[in-house]
Enzyme design. Structure first.
Site, PDB file in Angstrom:
ATOM      1  N   GLY A 117      -1.926  -4.666 -13.597  1.00 18.76           N
ATOM      2  CA  GLY A 117      -0.733  -5.464 -13.371  1.00 18.76           C
ATOM      3  C   GLY A 117      -1.048  -6.940 -13.572  1.00 18.76           C
ATOM      4  O   GLY A 117      -2.079  -7.305 -14.159  1.00 18.76           O
ATOM      5  N   THR A 120      -4.661  -8.194 -12.428  1.00 20.77           N
ATOM      6  CA  THR A 120      -5.756  -7.641 -13.235  1.00 20.77           C
ATOM      7  C   THR A 120      -5.714  -8.219 -14.644  1.00 20.77           C
ATOM      8  O   THR A 120      -6.751  -8.561 -15.226  1.00 20.77           O
ATOM      9  CB  THR A 120      -5.634  -6.102 -13.281  1.00 20.77           C
ATOM     10  OG1 THR A 120      -5.612  -5.614 -11.935  1.00 20.77           O
ATOM     11  CG2 THR A 120      -6.785  -5.464 -14.030  1.00 20.77           C
ATOM     12  N   ILE A 141       3.864   0.116 -10.765  1.00 25.03           N
ATOM     13  CA  ILE A 141       5.131   0.768 -10.390  1.00 25.03           C
ATOM     14  C   ILE A 141       6.215  -0.289 -10.238  1.00 25.03           C
ATOM     15  O   ILE A 141       7.389   0.018 -10.325  1.00 25.03           O
ATOM     16  CB  ILE A 141       5.026   1.591  -9.083  1.00 25.03           C
ATOM     17  CG1 ILE A 141       4.751   0.708  -7.865  1.00 25.03           C
ATOM     18  CG2 ILE A 141       4.006   2.689  -9.204  1.00 25.03           C
ATOM     19  CD1 ILE A 141       5.039   1.405  -6.545  1.00 25.03           C
ATOM     20  N   ASP A 142       5.810  -1.552 -10.017  1.00 20.83           N
ATOM     21  CA  ASP A 142       6.809  -2.591  -9.712  1.00 20.83           C
ATOM     22  C   ASP A 142       7.618  -3.015 -10.946  1.00 20.83           C
ATOM     23  O   ASP A 142       8.680  -3.617 -10.795  1.00 20.83           O
ATOM     24  CB  ASP A 142       6.118  -3.840  -9.133  1.00 20.83           C
ATOM     25  CG  ASP A 142       5.327  -3.532  -7.874  1.00 20.83           C
ATOM     26  OD1 ASP A 142       5.605  -2.488  -7.247  1.00 20.83           O
ATOM     27  OD2 ASP A 142       4.441  -4.324  -7.516  1.00 20.83           O
ATOM     28  N   ARG A 282      19.279   5.743  10.519  1.00 21.19           N
ATOM     29  CA  ARG A 282      17.911   6.255  10.375  1.00 21.19           C
ATOM     30  C   ARG A 282      17.228   5.596   9.174  1.00 21.19           C
ATOM     31  O   ARG A 282      17.863   5.352   8.160  1.00 21.19           O
ATOM     32  CB  ARG A 282      17.920   7.773  10.146  1.00 21.19           C
ATOM     33  CG  ARG A 282      18.470   8.571  11.325  1.00 21.19           C
ATOM     34  CD  ARG A 282      17.498   8.583  12.498  1.00 21.19           C
ATOM     35  NE  ARG A 282      17.949   9.456  13.569  1.00 21.19           N
ATOM     36  CZ  ARG A 282      18.706   9.071  14.593  1.00 21.19           C
ATOM     37  NH1 ARG A 282      19.112   7.808  14.685  1.00 21.19           N
ATOM     38  NH2 ARG A 282      19.057   9.935  15.523  1.00 21.19           N
TER      39      ARG A 282
HETATM   40  O1  F6P Z   1       2.014  -3.531  -6.709  1.00 24.88           O
HETATM   41  C1  F6P Z   1       2.156  -2.182  -6.418  1.00 24.88           C
HETATM   42  C2  F6P Z   1       2.383  -1.966  -4.963  1.00 24.88           C
HETATM   43  O2  F6P Z   1       2.541  -0.586  -4.744  1.00 24.88           O
HETATM   44  C3  F6P Z   1       3.530  -2.759  -4.364  1.00 24.88           C
HETATM   45  O3  F6P Z   1       4.791  -2.205  -4.674  1.00 24.88           O
HETATM   46  C4  F6P Z   1       3.174  -2.735  -2.904  1.00 24.88           C
HETATM   47  O4  F6P Z   1       3.700  -3.829  -2.185  1.00 24.88           O
HETATM   48  C5  F6P Z   1       1.672  -2.828  -2.938  1.00 24.88           C
HETATM   49  O5  F6P Z   1       1.258  -2.381  -4.220  1.00 24.88           O
HETATM   50  C6  F6P Z   1       0.980  -1.995  -1.894  1.00 24.88           C
HETATM   51  O6  F6P Z   1      -0.374  -2.228  -2.019  1.00 24.88           O
HETATM   52  P1  F6P Z   1      -1.501  -1.473  -1.196  1.00 24.88           P
HETATM   53  O7  F6P Z   1      -2.028  -0.395  -2.114  1.00 24.88           O
HETATM   54  O8  F6P Z   1      -2.500  -2.523  -0.935  1.00 24.88           O
HETATM   55  O9  F6P Z   1      -0.879  -0.895   0.033  1.00 24.88           O
END
Ligand code: F6P
Length: 367
Positions: A117, A120, A141-142, A282
């Site tokens: 990402g 990196t 994934i973002d 919820r």
């Molecule tokens: O950047 C990907 C991601 O999954 C984000 O959506 C999330 O905030 C973060 O990484 C979570 O990171 P970690 O693996 O440190 O919990």
């Protein structure tokens, strides 16, 4: 150039489709160029500490469908500011980039494929500037990288979140409840937006549009007065109320990286809504389920295309670039134009228009 020996690493948070890329890079390098492929283990740690594994068509067999990364990954391994605990439990920071360069030379690699990402890829760009031939491959994934229409891993995460929405729909409707789903995405609302649209959310809250609580509550009240009192809310982990702060879990879980962990907005929002409307509320936090498991067909194909194109780029000597999807093509984008940048959802994006046009509340404006 004739490729003899190439290296590949996967850095940052994992996602589905990484193994499809590793497989594609390996197969293309071996089958098309007769090159050897060296896998660096655990992101840039493998480069700093010379931890490698040989990648062959045999060793990458059967990994196309596998989640995670067979190379391992790490968030903490920035060779330019390497953070470690000393004997007293204090964090010490060292520059190990020269050591990483030395490993690269000693392995006699022609180039390094950096799969990652924004963070990196930024590190990859720094090494490129130090003289290491680098080709970046966009992953997260973002979906928050510039230069590419989509990153692999995103579609799988959206599908997982969409499946969760479908399930929350049936239970929410049965109980006439407000169901909140909190998804990942960090500073970008892409996952929440696409999965929210796909899953028929009534309200979608993203980091780019701080929400107006009255507006959200009005939408729920409107639904209570109608024939379907239940409401489904999709909220991105980075979302926040107008004038409020985003909710974090602090740095306890990521002390070494010093990065704040997001999360908790779903429960916060539930408390806010509960005080104002007569329905039960919820919250479900989807978390790392979005990152694990087998990639969708789209992500397998995208990962394969990117991996193959990255090796072709290296063979042409096109270093300092990132392979990217510019539908329908795979193109090259200079790393200098995108390294370290985060692509958030523009507040006038067509997806937002489609959402509002079809009655979805985004926590802003009139309904
Ligand atoms: O950047 C990907 C991601 O999954 C984000 O959506 C999330 O905030 C973060 O990484 C979570 O990171 P970690 O693996 O440190 O919990």
């Amino acid at each position: 150039m004739a490729l003899k020996r190439v290296g590949i690493l996967t850095g940052g948070g994992d996602c589905s489709g990484l193994n499809a890329v590793i497989r594609a890079v390996t197969r293309t390098a071996v089958i098309q160029y007769g090159a050897e492929v060296v896998g660096l283990e655990d992101g840039f740690d493998g480069l700093v500490f010379n931890r490698t594994m040989a990648l062959t068509t045999g060793s990458t067999k059967d990994i196309l469908t596998l989640g995670g990364t067979i190379l391992g990954t790490t968030n903490k391994g920035n060779p330019f500011a390497y953070r470690e605990f000393d004997d007293k439990g204090e964090i010490v920071v060292r520059d190990l980039s020269a050591q990483a360069m030395e490993t690269f030379r000693s392995l006699e690699l022609d180039c390094l494929f950096v799969v990652g990402g924004e963070g990196t890829l930024e590190l990859g760009y720094k090494f490129q500037q130090m003289g290491m031939p680098v080709v970046g491959i966009p992953k997260t994934i973002d979906n928050d990288l510039f230069g590419t229409d989509y990153t692999f891993g995103f579609q799988t995460a959206v599908q997982v979140a969409c499946d969760a929405m479908d399930r929350l729909h049936t239970t929410g409707r049965s109980h006439d409840r407000v169901m909140i789903l909190e998804v990942m995405g960090r500073n970008a609302g892409w996952i929440a937006l696409e999965a929210g649209l796909a899953g028929g959310a009534h309200i979608i809250l993203i980091p780019e549009i701080p929400y107006n609580l009255d507006n959200v509550v009005t939408k729920i009240r409107h639904r209570i007065r109608g024939k379907s009192p239940f409401s489904i809310i999709m909220v991105a982990e980075g979302a926040r109320e107008e004038g409020g702060e985003r909710i974090t879990q602090g740095t306890a879980g990521t002390r070494l990286q010093g990065v704040e962990q997001l999360g908790g907005i779903g429960f916060h929002l539930a408390n806010q809504i509960r005080e104002r409307i007569p329905l039960e509320v919820r919250t479900t936090v989807l978390g790392h389920i979005q990152r694990g498991g087998s990639p969708t067909a789209f992500d397998r194909v995208l990962g394969t295309r990117l991996g193959a194109a990255a090796v072709d780029a290296a063979a042409r000597g096109d270093f300092g670039t990132m392979v990217a999807l510019k539908t329908p093509d795979i193109v090259l984008v200079p790393l200098s134009e995108l390294a370290g940048l985060c692509r958030t959802v523009p507040v006038d994006h067509q997806l937002l228009r489609a959402a509002e046009a079809t009655g979805v509340n985004l926590g802003r404006g009139a309904m």
